[in-house]
Design an enzyme around this catalytic site. Structure first.
Site, short mmCIF file in Angstrom:
data_model
loop_
_atom_site.label_atom_id
_atom_site.label_comp_id
_atom_site.label_asym_id
_atom_site.label_seq_id
_atom_site.Cartn_x
_atom_site.Cartn_y
_atom_site.Cartn_z
CD GLU A 1 -2.49 1.35 2.70
OE1 GLU A 1 -2.83 0.32 3.32
OE2 GLU A 1 -2.69 2.50 3.15
NE ARG B 1 -0.47 8.56 5.27
CZ ARG B 1 -0.28 7.71 6.25
NH1 ARG B 1 0.74 7.83 7.04
NH2 ARG B 1 -1.13 6.74 6.43
CB THR C 1 -3.62 8.56 2.84
OG1 THR C 1 -2.60 7.73 3.42
CG2 THR C 1 -3.82 9.74 3.78
CE LYS D 1 -5.84 2.37 7.62
NZ LYS D 1 -4.54 2.63 6.99
#
Ligand code: 3PG
Length: 207
Positions: A40, A44, A68, A128
Protein backbone atom coordinates in the site's frame (compact mmCIF):
# COMPACT_ATOMS: atom_id res chain seq x y z
CA UNK A 1 -9.70 -7.78 -8.39
CA UNK A 2 -12.09 -8.48 -5.52
CA UNK A 3 -10.93 -7.36 -2.07
CA UNK A 4 -11.45 -10.91 -0.74
CA UNK A 5 -8.92 -12.18 -3.31
CA UNK A 6 -6.43 -9.43 -2.48
CA UNK A 7 -6.44 -10.06 1.27
CA UNK A 8 -6.32 -13.81 0.59
CA UNK A 9 -2.78 -13.49 -0.84
CA UNK A 10 -1.53 -11.08 1.86
CA UNK A 11 -1.07 -11.67 5.56
CA UNK A 12 1.00 -8.53 5.96
CA UNK A 13 0.67 -5.39 3.82
CA UNK A 14 3.49 -2.83 4.09
CA UNK A 15 2.17 0.73 4.30
CA UNK A 16 4.57 3.05 2.48
CA UNK A 17 5.24 6.78 2.48
CA UNK A 18 7.51 7.83 -0.38
CA UNK A 19 8.90 11.38 -0.42
CA UNK A 20 11.40 10.93 -3.20
CA UNK A 21 10.51 9.41 -6.56
CA UNK A 22 13.96 7.88 -6.78
CA UNK A 23 12.99 5.44 -4.02
CA UNK A 24 9.99 3.98 -5.85
CA UNK A 25 11.69 1.38 -8.05
CA UNK A 26 14.26 0.02 -5.56
CA UNK A 27 11.55 -0.09 -2.89
CA UNK A 28 9.11 -2.06 -5.05
CA UNK A 29 11.92 -4.37 -6.12
CA UNK A 30 13.01 -5.04 -2.52
CA UNK A 31 9.45 -5.78 -1.35
CA UNK A 32 8.77 -8.11 -4.28
CA UNK A 33 12.13 -9.88 -3.84
CA UNK A 34 11.27 -10.35 -0.17
CA UNK A 35 8.21 -12.32 -1.25
CA UNK A 36 5.35 -9.90 -0.55
CA UNK A 37 2.46 -9.79 -3.02
CA UNK A 38 0.40 -6.82 -1.85
CA UNK A 39 1.63 -3.34 -0.83
CA UNK A 40 0.00 0.00 0.00
CA UNK A 41 1.37 3.35 -1.11
CA UNK A 42 -0.06 6.32 0.80
CA UNK A 43 -1.34 9.51 -0.79
CA UNK A 44 0.51 11.68 1.72
CA UNK A 45 3.31 13.07 -0.41
CA UNK A 46 3.47 14.87 -3.73
CA UNK A 47 5.48 11.91 -5.08
CA UNK A 48 2.85 9.27 -4.22
CA UNK A 49 1.00 9.14 -7.56
CA UNK A 50 4.11 9.03 -9.73
CA UNK A 51 5.73 6.57 -7.32
CA UNK A 52 2.78 4.18 -7.69
CA UNK A 53 3.03 4.38 -11.49
CA UNK A 54 6.78 3.64 -11.36
CA UNK A 55 6.31 0.76 -8.91
CA UNK A 56 3.63 -0.88 -11.06
CA UNK A 57 5.99 -0.69 -14.02
CA UNK A 58 9.00 -2.01 -12.09
CA UNK A 59 7.18 -4.84 -10.32
CA UNK A 60 4.05 -5.75 -12.28
CA UNK A 61 3.61 -8.85 -10.13
CA UNK A 62 2.79 -6.66 -7.11
CA UNK A 63 -0.80 -5.77 -6.24
CA UNK A 64 -0.50 -2.10 -5.25
CA UNK A 65 -3.14 -0.17 -3.36
CA UNK A 66 -3.34 3.55 -2.71
CA UNK A 67 -4.01 4.51 0.89
CA UNK A 68 -4.93 7.74 2.68
CA UNK A 69 -7.87 8.20 0.28
CA UNK A 70 -10.08 11.00 1.60
CA UNK A 71 -11.94 12.49 -1.38
CA UNK A 72 -13.43 11.62 -4.77
CA UNK A 73 -10.50 13.42 -6.36
CA UNK A 74 -8.09 11.12 -4.49
CA UNK A 75 -10.04 8.15 -5.87
CA UNK A 76 -9.92 9.48 -9.45
CA UNK A 77 -6.18 10.27 -9.35
CA UNK A 78 -5.29 6.91 -7.84
CA UNK A 79 -7.43 5.05 -10.34
CA UNK A 80 -5.80 6.88 -13.24
CA UNK A 81 -2.37 5.99 -11.82
CA UNK A 82 -3.28 2.30 -11.92
CA UNK A 83 -3.96 1.53 -8.26
CA UNK A 84 -5.30 -2.01 -7.82
CA UNK A 85 -7.30 -1.12 -4.71
CA UNK A 86 -7.97 1.81 -2.38
CA UNK A 87 -7.67 2.27 1.38
CA UNK A 88 -9.05 5.11 3.53
CA UNK A 89 -8.16 6.01 7.12
CA UNK A 90 -11.84 6.65 7.94
CA UNK A 91 -15.00 7.16 5.90
CA UNK A 92 -18.11 9.32 6.04
CA UNK A 93 -21.24 8.51 3.99
CA UNK A 94 -20.01 10.43 0.92
CA UNK A 95 -16.66 8.65 0.78
CA UNK A 96 -18.29 5.26 1.40
CA UNK A 97 -20.62 5.89 -1.56
CA UNK A 98 -17.74 7.08 -3.78
CA UNK A 99 -15.61 4.06 -2.88
CA UNK A 100 -18.55 1.75 -3.55
CA UNK A 101 -19.12 3.23 -7.00
CA UNK A 102 -15.53 3.70 -8.18
CA UNK A 103 -15.05 0.30 -9.77
CA UNK A 104 -12.00 -0.61 -7.66
CA UNK A 105 -11.88 -2.74 -4.54
CA UNK A 106 -11.61 -0.72 -1.37
CA UNK A 107 -10.93 -1.03 2.34
CA UNK A 108 -12.78 1.82 4.06
CA UNK A 109 -11.31 2.77 7.43
CA UNK A 110 -13.31 2.23 10.62
CA UNK A 111 -12.47 2.41 14.32
CA UNK A 112 -15.75 1.61 16.10
CA UNK A 113 -18.66 -0.84 15.94
CA UNK A 114 -20.93 1.93 14.62
CA UNK A 115 -18.52 2.84 11.83
CA UNK A 116 -18.11 -0.82 10.90
CA UNK A 117 -21.90 -1.22 10.76
CA UNK A 118 -22.23 1.88 8.56
CA UNK A 119 -19.59 0.54 6.17
CA UNK A 120 -21.31 -2.86 6.15
CA UNK A 121 -24.61 -1.16 5.28
CA UNK A 122 -22.81 0.58 2.41
CA UNK A 123 -21.86 -2.86 1.06
CA UNK A 124 -18.36 -3.45 2.46
CA UNK A 125 -17.51 -6.74 4.13
CA UNK A 126 -13.75 -6.16 4.55
CA UNK A 127 -12.47 -2.93 6.13
CA UNK A 128 -9.37 -1.31 7.57
CA UNK A 129 -9.37 -1.03 11.37
CA UNK A 130 -7.44 2.15 12.10
CA UNK A 131 -5.58 3.19 14.20
CA UNK A 132 -5.48 -0.38 15.46
CA UNK A 133 -3.38 -0.20 18.62
CA UNK A 134 -4.67 3.15 19.99
CA UNK A 135 -8.27 2.15 19.13
CA UNK A 136 -8.20 -0.98 21.26
CA UNK A 137 -6.11 -3.47 19.30
CA UNK A 138 -6.56 -7.22 19.55
CA UNK A 139 -8.98 -6.97 22.51
CA UNK A 140 -11.30 -4.60 20.67
CA UNK A 141 -11.35 -6.68 17.49
CA UNK A 142 -12.03 -9.81 19.52
CA UNK A 143 -15.07 -8.07 21.01
CA UNK A 144 -16.41 -7.18 17.55
CA UNK A 145 -16.27 -10.78 16.29
CA UNK A 146 -19.37 -11.82 18.29
CA UNK A 147 -21.87 -9.15 17.19
CA UNK A 148 -20.34 -8.54 13.73
CA UNK A 149 -19.30 -12.01 12.52
CA UNK A 150 -19.81 -11.09 8.85
CA UNK A 151 -17.13 -8.35 8.87
CA UNK A 152 -13.40 -8.91 8.26
CA UNK A 153 -10.78 -6.38 9.30
CA UNK A 154 -7.30 -5.39 8.16
CA UNK A 155 -5.93 -3.63 11.25
CA UNK A 156 -3.17 -1.06 10.79
CA UNK A 157 -1.67 1.61 13.01
CA UNK A 158 0.95 0.87 15.64
CA UNK A 159 1.34 -2.81 14.70
CA UNK A 160 4.83 -4.33 14.87
CA UNK A 161 6.30 -7.60 13.59
CA UNK A 162 5.93 -8.94 17.14
CA UNK A 163 2.25 -7.96 17.49
CA UNK A 164 1.15 -9.05 13.99
CA UNK A 165 0.66 -12.78 14.78
CA UNK A 166 -1.76 -11.98 17.66
CA UNK A 167 -3.96 -10.02 15.24
CA UNK A 168 -3.71 -12.64 12.51
CA UNK A 169 -4.84 -15.34 14.94
CA UNK A 170 -8.26 -13.63 15.26
CA UNK A 171 -11.08 -15.10 13.14
CA UNK A 172 -12.20 -11.63 11.97
CA UNK A 173 -8.75 -10.45 10.82
CA UNK A 174 -7.89 -10.99 7.16
CA UNK A 175 -4.46 -9.34 7.14
CA UNK A 176 -2.52 -6.62 8.95
CA UNK A 177 -0.81 -3.50 7.64
CA UNK A 178 2.10 -1.51 8.95
CA UNK A 179 5.04 0.67 8.16
CA UNK A 180 7.56 -1.39 10.12
CA UNK A 181 8.64 -3.35 7.02
CA UNK A 182 9.80 -0.18 5.26
CA UNK A 183 9.75 2.86 7.53
CA UNK A 184 10.08 6.42 6.20
CA UNK A 185 13.57 6.47 7.64
CA UNK A 186 14.65 3.22 5.96
CA UNK A 187 13.23 4.45 2.64
CA UNK A 188 14.96 7.84 2.96
CA UNK A 189 18.27 6.12 3.71
CA UNK A 190 17.87 3.60 0.88
CA UNK A 191 18.15 0.58 3.17
CA UNK A 192 16.90 -1.83 0.50
CA UNK A 193 18.60 -4.94 1.94
CA UNK A 194 17.01 -4.37 5.33
CA UNK A 195 13.61 -3.74 3.70
CA UNK A 196 13.95 -6.94 1.66
CA UNK A 197 14.80 -8.89 4.81
CA UNK A 198 11.86 -7.34 6.71
CA UNK A 199 9.60 -8.21 3.77
CA UNK A 200 10.88 -11.80 3.84
CA UNK A 201 10.10 -12.06 7.56
CA UNK A 202 6.67 -10.49 7.05
CA UNK A 203 5.87 -12.83 4.15
CA UNK A 204 6.68 -15.79 6.41
CA UNK A 205 4.00 -14.75 8.95
CA UNK A 206 0.93 -16.78 8.07
CA UNK A 207 -2.69 -16.39 9.17
C1 3PG B 1 -1.12 4.19 8.33
O1 3PG B 1 -2.07 4.25 7.56
O2 3PG B 1 -0.52 5.18 8.79
C2 3PG B 1 -0.72 2.85 8.71
O3 3PG B 1 -1.66 2.40 9.58
C3 3PG B 1 0.67 2.72 9.22
O4 3PG B 1 0.70 2.75 10.59
P1 3PG B 1 2.06 2.47 11.35
O5 3PG B 1 3.06 3.47 10.84
O6 3PG B 1 1.72 2.71 12.80
O7 3PG B 1 2.45 1.06 11.06
Amino acid sequence: MKIEDIVEVASVIPVLEVEDMGAAVPLATALAKGGLHVIEMTLRTSAAIDALVAMKRAAPELIIGMGTIRTSDDIARSKRAGADFLVSPGAGPRLLAALGECGLSALPGVATASEAMAAREAGFEVMKFFPAEPAGGVKYLKSLAGPLPDILFCPTGGISAERAPDYLALPNVACVGGSWIATKNMIAKGEWDMIEENARRAAAIKV
